[in-house]
Design a protein around this motif. Structure first.
Motif, short mmCIF file in Angstrom:
data_model
loop_
_atom_site.label_atom_id
_atom_site.label_comp_id
_atom_site.label_asym_id
_atom_site.label_seq_id
_atom_site.Cartn_x
_atom_site.Cartn_y
_atom_site.Cartn_z
N ASP A 1 46.33 78.44 73.03
CA ASP A 1 45.05 77.96 72.50
C ASP A 1 43.89 78.88 72.87
OD1 ASP A 1 46.32 75.70 71.43
OD2 ASP A 1 46.13 74.62 73.34
N ASP A 2 44.18 80.03 73.45
CA ASP A 2 43.18 81.00 73.86
C ASP A 2 43.30 82.22 72.93
OD1 ASP A 2 42.14 83.39 75.25
OD2 ASP A 2 41.93 82.09 77.01
N ALA A 3 42.36 82.37 72.02
CA ALA A 3 42.44 83.41 71.00
C ALA A 3 42.55 84.81 71.61
CB ALA A 3 41.24 83.33 70.05
N GLU A 4 41.78 85.07 72.65
CA GLU A 4 41.82 86.39 73.27
C GLU A 4 43.19 86.66 73.90
OE1 GLU A 4 39.42 89.12 76.55
OE2 GLU A 4 39.15 86.95 76.59
N ALA A 5 43.74 85.67 74.60
CA ALA A 5 45.07 85.82 75.20
C ALA A 5 46.12 86.05 74.13
CB ALA A 5 45.42 84.59 76.04
N LEU A 6 46.04 85.31 73.03
CA LEU A 6 47.01 85.49 71.94
C LEU A 6 46.93 86.89 71.35
CD1 LEU A 6 47.07 82.15 69.92
CD2 LEU A 6 48.90 83.16 71.28
N THR A 7 45.72 87.38 71.18
CA THR A 7 45.54 88.73 70.64
C THR A 7 46.16 89.77 71.58
OG1 THR A 7 43.54 88.09 69.47
CG2 THR A 7 43.82 90.45 69.92
N GLN A 8 45.93 89.60 72.88
CA GLN A 8 46.48 90.53 73.86
C GLN A 8 48.01 90.43 73.91
OE1 GLN A 8 44.06 88.95 77.06
NE2 GLN A 8 42.92 90.89 77.20
N LEU A 9 48.53 89.22 73.92
CA LEU A 9 49.98 89.03 73.95
C LEU A 9 50.63 89.60 72.68
CD1 LEU A 9 50.04 85.46 75.46
CD2 LEU A 9 50.99 87.52 76.56
N ALA A 10 49.98 89.38 71.54
CA ALA A 10 50.51 89.90 70.28
C ALA A 10 50.60 91.42 70.31
CB ALA A 10 49.65 89.44 69.11
N ALA A 11 49.59 92.07 70.89
CA ALA A 11 49.60 93.53 70.99
C ALA A 11 50.75 94.00 71.88
CB ALA A 11 48.26 94.03 71.52
N THR A 12 50.99 93.29 72.98
CA THR A 12 52.08 93.64 73.89
C THR A 12 53.43 93.46 73.20
OG1 THR A 12 50.85 93.19 75.90
CG2 THR A 12 53.23 92.96 76.05
N VAL A 13 53.61 92.33 72.52
CA VAL A 13 54.87 92.08 71.81
C VAL A 13 55.08 93.14 70.73
CG1 VAL A 13 56.07 90.46 70.28
CG2 VAL A 13 54.95 89.62 72.36
N ARG A 14 54.04 93.49 70.02
CA ARG A 14 54.14 94.49 68.95
C ARG A 14 54.54 95.86 69.54
NH1 ARG A 14 54.92 95.07 63.78
NH2 ARG A 14 53.35 93.58 63.25
N LEU A 15 53.88 96.27 70.62
CA LEU A 15 54.22 97.55 71.24
C LEU A 15 55.66 97.57 71.74
CD1 LEU A 15 50.89 98.20 73.16
CD2 LEU A 15 51.85 99.65 71.36
N LEU A 16 56.09 96.46 72.32
CA LEU A 16 57.47 96.38 72.81
C LEU A 16 58.45 96.41 71.65
CD1 LEU A 16 59.55 96.02 75.03
CD2 LEU A 16 59.07 93.55 74.99
N ALA A 17 58.16 95.67 70.59
CA ALA A 17 59.04 95.67 69.42
C ALA A 17 59.10 97.06 68.78
CB ALA A 17 58.56 94.64 68.39
N ASP A 18 57.97 97.74 68.72
CA ASP A 18 57.95 99.10 68.17
C ASP A 18 58.78 100.05 69.04
OD1 ASP A 18 56.28 98.20 66.14
OD2 ASP A 18 54.46 99.13 66.98
N ALA A 19 58.67 99.93 70.37
CA ALA A 19 59.46 100.77 71.27
C ALA A 19 60.95 100.48 71.09
CB ALA A 19 59.04 100.55 72.72
N ALA A 20 61.29 99.22 70.90
CA ALA A 20 62.69 98.85 70.69
C ALA A 20 63.21 99.41 69.37
CB ALA A 20 62.84 97.33 70.73
N ALA A 21 62.37 99.37 68.35
CA ALA A 21 62.77 99.91 67.04
C ALA A 21 63.00 101.41 67.11
CB ALA A 21 61.71 99.58 65.98
N VAL A 22 62.12 102.12 67.81
CA VAL A 22 62.28 103.57 67.98
C VAL A 22 63.58 103.85 68.73
CG1 VAL A 22 61.34 105.59 69.18
CG2 VAL A 22 59.83 104.13 67.83
N LYS A 23 63.83 103.08 69.77
CA LYS A 23 65.05 103.26 70.56
C LYS A 23 66.30 103.03 69.70
CE LYS A 23 66.99 103.66 74.64
NZ LYS A 23 66.93 104.89 75.37
N ALA A 24 66.23 102.03 68.82
CA ALA A 24 67.38 101.70 67.97
C ALA A 24 67.69 102.81 66.96
CB ALA A 24 67.13 100.39 67.25
N THR A 25 66.68 103.56 66.56
CA THR A 25 66.89 104.63 65.57
C THR A 25 67.15 105.98 66.21
OG1 THR A 25 64.51 105.05 65.35
CG2 THR A 25 65.50 103.46 63.81
N ALA A 26 67.00 106.05 67.52
CA ALA A 26 67.18 107.34 68.22
C ALA A 26 68.64 107.69 68.39
CB ALA A 26 66.51 107.29 69.58
#
Length: 188
Positions: free
Chosen positions: A163-188
């Motif tokens: 229910d905290d918009a700022e926390a959600l935005t920060q968490l979303a950025a972290t999840v996105r960066l982690l998912a992107d790193a995982a995707a790069v790893k999967a294609t390497a």
């Protein structure tokens, strides 16, 4: 396109802990094609002991963790700070997932660390200890995905982080960066 699977390991065992709620909120921010699963069962894993780590005789709870980590594309560690350091349950999970040495399920796995505490220090010592343990274990820490929350007793004591918009935005950025790193790893 296959789904990216992220596994969240929460360092607090309390069902209603703010750290667990942060992991729940992070899971709600996962973009399309990404799933975040919160791992239950860390409390059931015995402390790492090489005498227990014998082929075919690994305790079932430890083996289940290893299998979950191996099946995940990336890990999200959410850690409080206990006496200025990483909670034992989370360090124990890293120890089990890192074995056998140099070939454990955590080796090469992208990991983002979120830390949170009631102090203004925002569990940065615990965060640093997690990053150190993960690096030694062979994980690939996504430094840009680091996130620290301080003063969580006041900030999230009465409300869920979802229910905290700022926390959600920060968490979303972290999840996105982690998912992107995982995707790069999967294609390497």
């Amino acid at each position: 396109m296959s789904q990216t699977r992220l596994l969240a390991l929460v360092g607090s065992l309390r069902a209603a802990s703010i750290n667990r709620r942060l992991a729940e909120a992070a899971a709600t921010t996962a973009p399309e094609g990404v799933a975040v699963e919160i791992y239950d069962g860390l409390a059931d894993i015995p402390f790492y002991n090489e005498d227990l780590d014998v082929a075919g005789e690994v305790p079932p709870a430890a083996q289940a963790l290893r299998e979950a980590v191996a099946a995940a594309d990336g890990l999200l560690l959410v850690t409080p700070e206990y006496n200025g350091t990483l909670p034992a349950v989370l360090k124990n999970a890293i120890d089990w997932a890192s074995r056998p040495y140099a070939a454990g399920a955590i080796k090469g796995k992208p990991v983002a660390v979120v830390s949170a505490s009631i102090s203004s220090n925002a569990a940065k010592w615990s965060h640093g200890d997690a990053v150190k343990a993960l690096g030694v274990a062979g994980a690939e820490v996504v430094e840009d995905g680091s996130l620290n929350f301080g003063g969580i007793g006041q900030r999230f004591g009465e409300t869920h982080p979802a229910d905290d918009a700022e926390a959600l935005t920060q968490l979303a950025a972290t999840v996105r960066l982690l998912a992107d790193a995982a995707a790069v790893k999967a294609t390497a």
